[in-house]
Design a protein around this motif. Structure first.
Motif, PDB file in Angstrom:
ATOM      1  N   THR A 411       0.840  -1.195   0.000  1.00 45.29           N
ATOM      2  CA  THR A 411       0.000   0.000   0.000  1.00 45.29           C
ATOM      3  C   THR A 411       0.876   1.246   0.000  1.00 45.29           C
ATOM      4  O   THR A 411       1.833   1.344   0.792  1.00 45.29           O
ATOM      5  CB  THR A 411      -0.921   0.041   1.229  1.00 45.29           C
ATOM      6  OG1 THR A 411      -1.706  -1.153   1.275  1.00 45.29           O
ATOM      7  CG2 THR A 411      -1.862   1.243   1.160  1.00 45.29           C
ATOM      8  N   TYR A 412       0.533   2.181  -0.878  1.00 44.34           N
ATOM      9  CA  TYR A 412       1.208   3.477  -0.928  1.00 44.34           C
ATOM     10  C   TYR A 412       0.253   4.512  -0.344  1.00 44.34           C
ATOM     11  O   TYR A 412      -0.811   4.784  -0.893  1.00 44.34           O
ATOM     12  CB  TYR A 412       1.559   3.829  -2.367  1.00 44.34           C
ATOM     13  CG  TYR A 412       2.330   5.131  -2.530  1.00 44.34           C
ATOM     14  CD1 TYR A 412       3.628   5.242  -2.075  1.00 44.34           C
ATOM     15  CD2 TYR A 412       1.744   6.237  -3.150  1.00 44.34           C
ATOM     16  CE1 TYR A 412       4.342   6.418  -2.216  1.00 44.34           C
ATOM     17  CE2 TYR A 412       2.447   7.419  -3.311  1.00 44.34           C
ATOM     18  CZ  TYR A 412       3.746   7.509  -2.836  1.00 44.34           C
ATOM     19  OH  TYR A 412       4.445   8.686  -2.987  1.00 44.34           O
ATOM     20  N   HIS A 413       0.632   5.061   0.829  1.00 40.65           N
ATOM     21  CA  HIS A 413      -0.219   6.017   1.544  1.00 40.65           C
ATOM     22  C   HIS A 413       0.219   7.451   1.244  1.00 40.65           C
ATOM     23  O   HIS A 413       1.424   7.749   1.206  1.00 40.65           O
ATOM     24  CB  HIS A 413      -0.111   5.828   3.063  1.00 40.65           C
ATOM     25  CG  HIS A 413      -0.515   4.486   3.576  1.00 40.65           C
ATOM     26  ND1 HIS A 413      -1.821   4.066   3.614  1.00 40.65           N
ATOM     27  CD2 HIS A 413       0.222   3.461   4.098  1.00 40.65           C
ATOM     28  CE1 HIS A 413      -1.876   2.852   4.145  1.00 40.65           C
ATOM     29  NE2 HIS A 413      -0.643   2.466   4.445  1.00 40.65           N
ATOM     30  N   ARG A 441       2.526  13.739   3.281  1.00 38.63           N
ATOM     31  CA  ARG A 441       3.452  12.785   3.877  1.00 38.63           C
ATOM     32  C   ARG A 441       3.219  11.437   3.200  1.00 38.63           C
ATOM     33  O   ARG A 441       2.089  10.922   3.179  1.00 38.63           O
ATOM     34  CB  ARG A 441       3.232  12.685   5.387  1.00 38.63           C
ATOM     35  CG  ARG A 441       3.418  14.002   6.112  1.00 38.63           C
ATOM     36  CD  ARG A 441       3.018  13.916   7.582  1.00 38.63           C
ATOM     37  NE  ARG A 441       3.904  13.039   8.344  1.00 38.63           N
ATOM     38  CZ  ARG A 441       3.789  12.855   9.664  1.00 38.63           C
ATOM     39  NH1 ARG A 441       2.834  13.478  10.342  1.00 38.63           N
ATOM     40  NH2 ARG A 441       4.624  12.047  10.295  1.00 38.63           N
ATOM     41  N   TYR A 442       4.285  10.875   2.645  1.00 35.88           N
ATOM     42  CA  TYR A 442       4.170   9.629   1.887  1.00 35.88           C
ATOM     43  C   TYR A 442       4.749   8.471   2.702  1.00 35.88           C
ATOM     44  O   TYR A 442       5.727   8.647   3.441  1.00 35.88           O
ATOM     45  CB  TYR A 442       4.920   9.735   0.559  1.00 35.88           C
ATOM     46  CG  TYR A 442       4.459  10.878  -0.314  1.00 35.88           C
ATOM     47  CD1 TYR A 442       3.257  10.815  -1.012  1.00 35.88           C
ATOM     48  CD2 TYR A 442       5.236  12.039  -0.436  1.00 35.88           C
ATOM     49  CE1 TYR A 442       2.844  11.866  -1.823  1.00 35.88           C
ATOM     50  CE2 TYR A 442       4.831  13.095  -1.225  1.00 35.88           C
ATOM     51  CZ  TYR A 442       3.627  13.003  -1.923  1.00 35.88           C
ATOM     52  OH  TYR A 442       3.218  14.046  -2.707  1.00 35.88           O
ATOM     53  N   SER A 443       4.151   7.315   2.542  1.00 36.25           N
ATOM     54  CA  SER A 443       4.676   6.131   3.232  1.00 36.25           C
ATOM     55  C   SER A 443       4.311   4.879   2.451  1.00 36.25           C
ATOM     56  O   SER A 443       3.356   4.857   1.673  1.00 36.25           O
ATOM     57  CB  SER A 443       4.127   6.036   4.660  1.00 36.25           C
ATOM     58  OG  SER A 443       2.721   6.034   4.656  1.00 36.25           O
ATOM     59  N   ASN A 444       5.114   3.837   2.673  1.00 40.09           N
ATOM     60  CA  ASN A 444       4.920   2.545   2.024  1.00 40.09           C
ATOM     61  C   ASN A 444       4.681   1.492   3.097  1.00 40.09           C
ATOM     62  O   ASN A 444       5.475   1.355   4.030  1.00 40.09           O
ATOM     63  CB  ASN A 444       6.155   2.164   1.210  1.00 40.09           C
ATOM     64  CG  ASN A 444       6.515   3.202   0.174  1.00 40.09           C
ATOM     65  OD1 ASN A 444       6.017   3.190  -0.942  1.00 40.09           O
ATOM     66  ND2 ASN A 444       7.394   4.142   0.547  1.00 40.09           N
ATOM     67  N   GLU A 445       3.583   0.752   2.963  1.00 37.59           N
ATOM     68  CA  GLU A 445       3.275  -0.324   3.905  1.00 37.59           C
ATOM     69  C   GLU A 445       3.154  -1.627   3.114  1.00 37.59           C
ATOM     70  O   GLU A 445       2.472  -1.674   2.089  1.00 37.59           O
ATOM     71  CB  GLU A 445       1.979  -0.038   4.649  1.00 37.59           C
ATOM     72  CG  GLU A 445       1.659  -1.066   5.717  1.00 37.59           C
ATOM     73  CD  GLU A 445       0.448  -0.684   6.549  1.00 37.59           C
ATOM     74  OE1 GLU A 445       0.071  -1.494   7.423  1.00 37.59           O
ATOM     75  OE2 GLU A 445      -0.130   0.395   6.337  1.00 37.59           O
ATOM     76  N   MET A 446       3.816  -2.663   3.581  1.00 37.61           N
ATOM     77  CA  MET A 446       3.801  -3.929   2.847  1.00 37.61           C
ATOM     78  C   MET A 446       3.896  -5.090   3.816  1.00 37.61           C
ATOM     79  O   MET A 446       4.286  -4.931   4.981  1.00 37.61           O
ATOM     80  CB  MET A 446       4.961  -3.974   1.846  1.00 37.61           C
ATOM     81  CG  MET A 446       6.334  -3.853   2.481  1.00 37.61           C
ATOM     82  SD  MET A 446       7.627  -3.358   1.304  1.00 37.61           S
ATOM     83  CE  MET A 446       7.245  -1.623   1.071  1.00 37.61           C
ATOM     84  N   PHE A 471       7.088  -0.967   7.176  1.00 38.24           N
ATOM     85  CA  PHE A 471       6.563   0.385   6.959  1.00 38.24           C
ATOM     86  C   PHE A 471       7.743   1.310   6.695  1.00 38.24           C
ATOM     87  O   PHE A 471       8.670   1.394   7.512  1.00 38.24           O
ATOM     88  CB  PHE A 471       5.789   0.854   8.196  1.00 38.24           C
ATOM     89  CG  PHE A 471       5.004   2.116   7.978  1.00 38.24           C
ATOM     90  CD1 PHE A 471       3.764   2.081   7.343  1.00 38.24           C
ATOM     91  CD2 PHE A 471       5.500   3.343   8.408  1.00 38.24           C
ATOM     92  CE1 PHE A 471       3.031   3.240   7.146  1.00 38.24           C
ATOM     93  CE2 PHE A 471       4.779   4.498   8.211  1.00 38.24           C
ATOM     94  CZ  PHE A 471       3.539   4.458   7.583  1.00 38.24           C
ATOM     95  N   ILE A 472       7.720   1.986   5.546  1.00 34.10           N
ATOM     96  CA  ILE A 472       8.896   2.743   5.094  1.00 34.10           C
ATOM     97  C   ILE A 472       8.477   4.158   4.693  1.00 34.10           C
ATOM     98  O   ILE A 472       7.547   4.350   3.904  1.00 34.10           O
ATOM     99  CB  ILE A 472       9.555   2.042   3.888  1.00 34.10           C
ATOM    100  CG1 ILE A 472       9.948   0.606   4.257  1.00 34.10           C
ATOM    101  CG2 ILE A 472      10.773   2.812   3.408  1.00 34.10           C
ATOM    102  CD1 ILE A 472      10.358  -0.236   3.064  1.00 34.10           C
TER     103      ILE A 472
END
Length: 772
Positions: A411-413, A441-446, A471-472
């Protein structure tokens, strides 16, 4: 342990499991297919198939697919069952693999109880799962509701282990967790705010739904991202046999649903819409000097297409929106707009009879825009979330002992949140938030996961797995792993003991407002300052069915710890340039309790009784002088009773009763008069000693309802037509349940007093429904 090592171990476990089952495959035959409703073509999620010869079975997945492996040999009887449907028996010869799709006929309400109950599944006892409750859509429609609006979340609040929010609202809190710790999914898409009318109703139109499942413990590895619960909601696919129209006209809203085949038995659609006219109804009754507007709507749509025997495509969409404004010359002005939008594209594919895969691409958004003016002060809040998500899941059925699931999601938040509050300037010109200039604010959840439901012996079964989320962001990265395990040991043919251990992590947080005058919730991602929340939950339960599964009963005890809980600092006022993370404090929470549940599934009288005894506490270094304090929704006792009774072919009666200990809240122990200031309380600063130092009065309420149903035909008997009049009374004895408490000053003694505000008295309602 590094992410690489965890993935390596997952791969080795999977390879070992596959190799150990290869030797048995040649000796088995596999029966697979779909279980559907014969009248609509809808898949029957959770329907079961059972072999009379081997005494083993399987259940249909979210798409109605089942796979059952049996030893080669002579013929066997296969019994296909689903609650509310007539059981069907098929005789098959076990000489080769068989593809068998079965269509079950809905059972008439006048069938004898024996016909239905003898075939009722006992999966609640036999499956290695805990804390899982399926909520029948028909039960949701039958129960009494506020203003006649049937509501999924109101029924969820009646289940064990679930606490309701404020009077009449749809907020729910599970096993000591906050509202943001519940993952609410509609066709796999996250719904961040599942409410209408400030929480009075949920955003889900019951007519568009096929299945609702609540998971509050013993989570399988495919679920993650929240600490407390998963509410998994599946939309209908649409009738692929014939066109249907149904709708309802209520006191504050109306709805309509249209469904039917695009290509008979291969493709279908459903469109469902609901809109309120509350703004038009209340306008003539408003006092002079007050202006208010309120409207909400929601829209559900879905199409599905069976491309081939092995491929199916689904496209679903949802949009819900609320808009309100209130103006009073001498008091408070506010405006608010919020809503959710989702879209899900899914592809099912069968690799043979043992391997099922689903791949999804999901898009969802959430928006909240709020502005208020009260006295000399104003505040503005904007919170937006945009998610782009891709996921794939494999379900592998090597034999009757294993059901293996593995997959990955990403998921790209994108977050755009900001708030401000200040004194109104002398020139009365308010500096509005410029939403297009809020820095995102961007974040990557996988995550990747592996789960195996393993029947070890006839008495012992294990559901075990592991999930490795990450979470990155540009500033920080978090990697962790989450072991999951649920063990079932049968005591006898109708009872079992179960134990579960679950670790969950949560990377997105709601920061609740600390001001009674400004209710809002801000979603923020984890950062260097705001660490991921983490929970560990232990559960033990005893499950027993009675009278050929007519009655289900269970007792579950649990203990749960929660780390890195989030709250605003005391006295925080948001400034536009404020970094929200720097305004937060962090602590821990823990909850423990016992849940008792008994349910009657079939017959003229159905329903359940649920009782929860629990304790929930929190501890923050920078709140309450670092001392332990009760969670706001720490309610010692919660009791709910739910019943429906089929009086005749035309009349159905229903009722529910709720009792709970009052919520904890904070009252000041003193006040100081000041010449200028006092925040939102002009001229006064209040002095606080302990957090959540008082409790609201206990909450209790009785609701009753009656449904009159009549069948007839239109167009000279060619079109069946069903009409319903639904009568309900909410809060029959009009008990003044607490909504909130505010402070006032006695005009004689000049002493401060706490006054209770009660929102909902007795509310009768009537709704007309139709279907043809």
């Amino acid at each position: 342990m590094t992410l690489h090592n965890v993935l390596q171990r997952l791969s080795l476990c999977l390879v070992f499991t596959i190799l150990t089952t290869v030797s048995t495959i040649a000796q088995n035959v596999t029966i697979s297919g779909y279980i559907k409703d014969s009248e609509t073509g809808e898949t029957l999620i959770g329907a079961t198939v059972y072999s009379t010869k081997t005494k083993t079975g399987a259940s249909a997945n979210t798409y109605g697919f089942y796979s059952l492996s049996l030893p080669k040999g002579d013929s066997t009887g296969l019994v296909f069952t689903y609650l509310g449907y007539t059981a069907q028996i098929k005789k098959v010869v076990l000489s080769q693999n068989i593809e068998l799709t079965v269509k079950l006929l809905p059972s008439s309400s006048q069938l004898s109880e024996v016909t239905v109950t003898a075939k009722k599944s006992d999966e609640n006892v036999q499956k290695p799962q805990m804390g899982v409750i399926d909520i029948p859509i028909q039960k949701i429609k039958e129960l009494p509701a506020i203003l006649g609006e049937t509501d999924v979340l109101k029924v969820v609040q009646l289940l064990p282990g679930v606490q309701s929010g404020n009077e009449g609202t749809t907020g729910f809190f599970v096993r000591g967790g906050n509202s943001d710790q519940n993952l609410v999914q509609l066709d796999e898409a996250v719904v961040y705010n599942p409410n209408h009318l400030f929480g009075l109703f949920s955003t889900f139109n019951t007519r568009a739904l096929n299945n609702v499942t609540l998971i509050k413990g013993g989570f399988p590895a495919q679920y993650g991202g929240r600490l407390s619960s998963i509410l998994d909601i599946t939309m209908k696919e649409g009738n692929n046999q014939k066109y249907k129209v149904e709708g309802g006209i209520g006191i504050i809203s109306s709805n309509i649903t249209i469904e039917g085949p695009i290509v008979k038995e291969k493709a279908s659609f459903i469109i469902s819409a609901r809109r309120t006219y509350l703004d038009l109804l209340i306008k003539p009754f408003l006092p002079k000097g007050i202006t208010t507007t309120y409207n909400f709507y929601d829209l559900n749509a879905k199409i599905n297409w069976q491309v081939s025997k092995r491929d199916r495509l689904f496209l679903s969409a949802f949009k819900g929106n609320d808009k309100a404004g209130y103006t009073e010359a001498s008091s408070i002005n506010y405006g608010i707009k919020f809503g959710n939008s989702t879209a899900t594209l899914r592809w099912n594919h069968l690799f043979g009879q043992k391997l099922f895969v689903n791949t999804s691409i999901i898009y969802n958004t959430y928006l909240l825009n709020l502005s208020t003016v009260q006295g000399k002060y104003y505040a503005q809040v904007y919170s937006g979330i945009n998610d782009q998500n891709a996921k794939t899941e494999f379900q592998y059925y090597p034999n009757s002992k294993h059901k293996i699931m593995f997959g990955a999601n990403y998921t790209y938040h994108t977050f755009t949140s900001q708030g401000k509050s200040d004194k109104i300037p002398k020139n009365l010109q308010l500096a509005n938030l410029k939403t297009n200039q809020i820095p995102p604010r961007y974040s990557n959840e996988m995550a990747v996961y592996l789960n195996d439901e393993y029947t070890i012996t006839k008495r012992i079964a294990l559901n075990a797995g592991v999930r490795t989320p990450a979470f990155i962001t540009k500033d920080v990265s978090y990697y962790t792993w989450e072991p999951r395990a649920t063990l079932k040991v049968s005591v006898d043919s109708s009872s079992s003991l179960k134990a579960a251990y679950t670790v969950m992590n949560q990377f997105l947080h709601i920061v609740p407002s600390s001001s009674a005058s400004l209710p809002f919730d801000l979603w923020i991602p984890s950062s260097k300052i705001t660490k991921p929340e983490r929970s560990e939950q232990y559960a033990l339960g005893y499950f027993r069915n009675f009278k050929e599964n007519k009655y289900e009963a269970s007792v579950e005890v649990y203990y749960k710890t929660m780390q890195n809980q989030v709250a605003f600092k005391e006295g925080t006022q948001l400034l536009e340039q404020t970094n929200i993370d720097s305004s937060l404090v962090f602590g821990k929470g823990w909850s423990y309790g016992a849940e008792f549940f008994i349910k009657k599934n079939v017959g003229k009288l159905t329903g359940w009784l649920a009782y929860t005894l629990s304790w929930t506490n929190q501890k923050f270094k920078d709140l309450n002088y670092g001392e332990t304090f009760p969670f706001k929704y720490d309610r010692r006792h919660v009791l709910s009773a739910v019943a429906t009774y089929e009086l005749s072919k035309r009349w159905t009666l229903s009722a529910d009763f709720v009792f709970s200990t009052g919520s904890a809240y904070t009252l000041p122990v003193g006040r100081v008069n000041v010449a200028d200031g006092g925040s939102l309380y002009d001229g006064v600063y209040y002095v606080y000693d302990k957090r959540n130092n008082y409790r609201l009065n206990p909450y209790h309420r009785l609701d009753i309802g009656a449904t009159y149903r009549k069948n007839k035909t239109l167009f000279k008997g060619k079109v069946p037509f069903v009409s319903e009049w639904v009568f309900s009374i909410y809060n029959v004895y009009s008990h003044r349940n607490p909504y909130f408490v505010y402070l006032t000053v006695d005009p004689v003694t000049q002493e401060p007093k706490a006054k209770q505000v009660s929102l909902l008295p007795i509310i009768p309602s009537v709704t007309y429904n139709f279907k043809f």
